[in-house]
Scaffold this motif. Structure first.
Motif, short mmCIF file in Angstrom:
data_model
loop_
_atom_site.label_atom_id
_atom_site.label_comp_id
_atom_site.label_asym_id
_atom_site.label_seq_id
_atom_site.Cartn_x
_atom_site.Cartn_y
_atom_site.Cartn_z
N TYR A 104 0.85 -1.20 0.00
CA TYR A 104 0.00 0.00 0.00
C TYR A 104 0.89 1.25 0.00
N THR A 105 1.57 1.45 -1.13
CA THR A 105 2.55 2.53 -1.27
C THR A 105 2.10 3.57 -2.28
N ASN A 106 2.81 4.69 -2.25
CA ASN A 106 2.51 5.77 -3.19
C ASN A 106 2.61 5.30 -4.64
N ASP A 107 3.63 4.53 -4.97
CA ASP A 107 3.79 4.10 -6.36
C ASP A 107 2.63 3.23 -6.85
N PHE A 108 1.99 2.50 -5.94
CA PHE A 108 0.88 1.64 -6.34
C PHE A 108 -0.49 2.28 -6.14
N VAL A 109 -0.56 3.40 -5.41
CA VAL A 109 -1.88 3.94 -5.04
C VAL A 109 -2.07 5.41 -5.45
N LEU A 150 3.16 3.02 -10.85
CA LEU A 150 2.39 1.85 -11.30
C LEU A 150 1.08 1.82 -10.52
N THR A 151 0.36 2.92 -10.58
CA THR A 151 -0.79 3.12 -9.70
C THR A 151 -2.05 2.39 -10.14
N CYS A 152 -2.81 1.94 -9.15
CA CYS A 152 -4.15 1.44 -9.44
C CYS A 152 -5.17 2.55 -9.20
N GLY A 153 -4.70 3.74 -8.82
CA GLY A 153 -5.53 4.94 -8.76
C GLY A 153 -6.65 4.89 -7.74
N LYS A 154 -7.80 5.42 -8.14
CA LYS A 154 -8.93 5.60 -7.23
C LYS A 154 -9.36 4.32 -6.51
N PRO A 155 -9.44 3.17 -7.20
CA PRO A 155 -9.81 1.97 -6.44
C PRO A 155 -8.88 1.71 -5.25
N GLY A 156 -7.59 1.95 -5.42
CA GLY A 156 -6.65 1.79 -4.32
C GLY A 156 -6.78 2.87 -3.27
N VAL A 180 -2.83 -3.99 -2.32
CA VAL A 180 -2.89 -3.97 -3.78
C VAL A 180 -1.73 -4.80 -4.34
N CYS A 181 -1.89 -5.25 -5.50
CA CYS A 181 -3.10 -5.39 -6.29
C CYS A 181 -3.72 -6.75 -6.01
N THR A 182 -5.03 -6.77 -5.98
CA THR A 182 -5.78 -7.98 -5.64
C THR A 182 -5.31 -9.18 -6.44
N ASP A 183 -5.14 -8.99 -7.73
CA ASP A 183 -4.84 -10.09 -8.65
C ASP A 183 -3.34 -10.29 -8.91
N ILE A 184 -2.50 -9.57 -8.17
CA ILE A 184 -1.05 -9.77 -8.34
C ILE A 184 -0.46 -10.12 -6.97
N CYS A 185 -0.01 -9.13 -6.23
CA CYS A 185 0.71 -9.41 -4.99
C CYS A 185 -0.17 -9.99 -3.88
N VAL A 186 -1.40 -9.53 -3.78
CA VAL A 186 -2.30 -10.11 -2.78
C VAL A 186 -2.59 -11.57 -3.15
N LEU A 187 -2.87 -11.84 -4.42
CA LEU A 187 -3.16 -13.19 -4.88
C LEU A 187 -1.98 -14.13 -4.66
N HIS A 188 -0.80 -13.73 -5.05
CA HIS A 188 0.36 -14.59 -4.92
C HIS A 188 0.69 -14.86 -3.45
N THR A 189 0.51 -13.86 -2.61
CA THR A 189 0.71 -14.06 -1.17
C THR A 189 -0.32 -15.04 -0.63
N ALA A 190 -1.57 -14.89 -1.05
CA ALA A 190 -2.64 -15.78 -0.59
C ALA A 190 -2.40 -17.22 -1.03
N VAL A 246 -9.03 -4.51 -0.59
CA VAL A 246 -8.17 -4.89 -1.72
C VAL A 246 -8.68 -4.23 -2.99
N ALA A 247 -7.75 -3.94 -3.90
CA ALA A 247 -8.11 -3.31 -5.17
C ALA A 247 -7.04 -3.60 -6.21
N SER A 248 -7.41 -3.33 -7.47
CA SER A 248 -6.49 -3.51 -8.59
C SER A 248 -6.78 -2.46 -9.66
N PHE A 249 -5.84 -2.30 -10.56
CA PHE A 249 -6.07 -1.44 -11.73
C PHE A 249 -6.89 -2.18 -12.78
N ASP A 250 -7.08 -3.49 -12.59
CA ASP A 250 -7.81 -4.34 -13.53
C ASP A 250 -9.04 -4.91 -12.83
#
Length: 185
Positions: free
Chosen positions: A12-17, A23-29, A133-143, A160-164
């Motif tokens: 949950y960092t500036n670069d992702f949110v 590499l932001t997921c923007g508003k959803p994040g 973030v992102c639900t379908d990348i780092c959160v998913l792989h951790t899960a 959780v959120a993603s750009f996709d």
């Protein structure tokens, strides 16, 4: 401390949110901030661990596979790697290196190449709450790694959120139907 659960706030960092993130997921994040903040405070007050597995990179690292996939992001010591919004201040106020701490990860999963599993087992933690973030990348792989290591999973859908959006929805279904995660709204 007898709690057997921990909250992992993933990337949950500036670069992702942040809108200016590399590499932001923007508003959803950005919309997750209140939920994550409240959950962190609640679990902290309950005596649970609140850990921040956080992506870290070197720019243009020829040995890292993400270099070919994404622009430089979460570079150590940069604004982009700082936690987003009020969470950075919360972390600064509560970081004790044990109950609340940030640790580096260099792959999608918080388990890959880290001692996370060892640290959780030392503390008898068997249930992981995941947000970030992102639900379908780092959160998913951790899960997936947590599942394969026999942790109980709790996914906070409003944390959780993603750009996709399609990837986000697919991952939510995967958490529930393939990993047996408890889904919390």
């Amino acid at each position: 401390m007898s709690s057997k659960q921990a909250l992992l706030i993933i990337d949950y960092t500036n670069d992702f949110v942040d809108d200016k993130g590399a590499l932001t997921c923007g508003k959803p994040g950005q919309d997750l901030e209140g939920e994550i903040f409240n959950l962190a405070e609640k679990m902290y007050q309950n005596g649970d661990r609140v850990w921040f597995p956080t992506d870290v990179h070197k720019p243009n690292d020829p040995y890292h596979p993400e270099t070919k996939l994404f622009p430089p992001h979460n570079v150590r010591g940069t604004w982009g790697r700082e936690l987003y919004g009020g969470l950075q201040d919360w972390y600064n106020d509560h970081n004790d290196g044990e109950t609340v701490k940030l640790f580096d990860k260099t792959r999608y999963s918080a388990f890959a190449g880290t001692d996370l599993d060892l640290r959780l087992r030392e503390r008898n933690i068997d249930t992981l709450h995941l947000v970030g973030v992102c639900t379908d990348i780092c959160v998913l792989h951790t899960a997936v790694d947590a599942y394969n290591l026999n942790y109980n999973l709790v996914i906070h859908e409003n944390g959780v959120a993603s750009f996709d959006q399609k990837g986000h929805e697919w991952a939510l279904g995967h958490f529930k139907n393939c990993l047996g995660a408890e889904m919390v709204k």
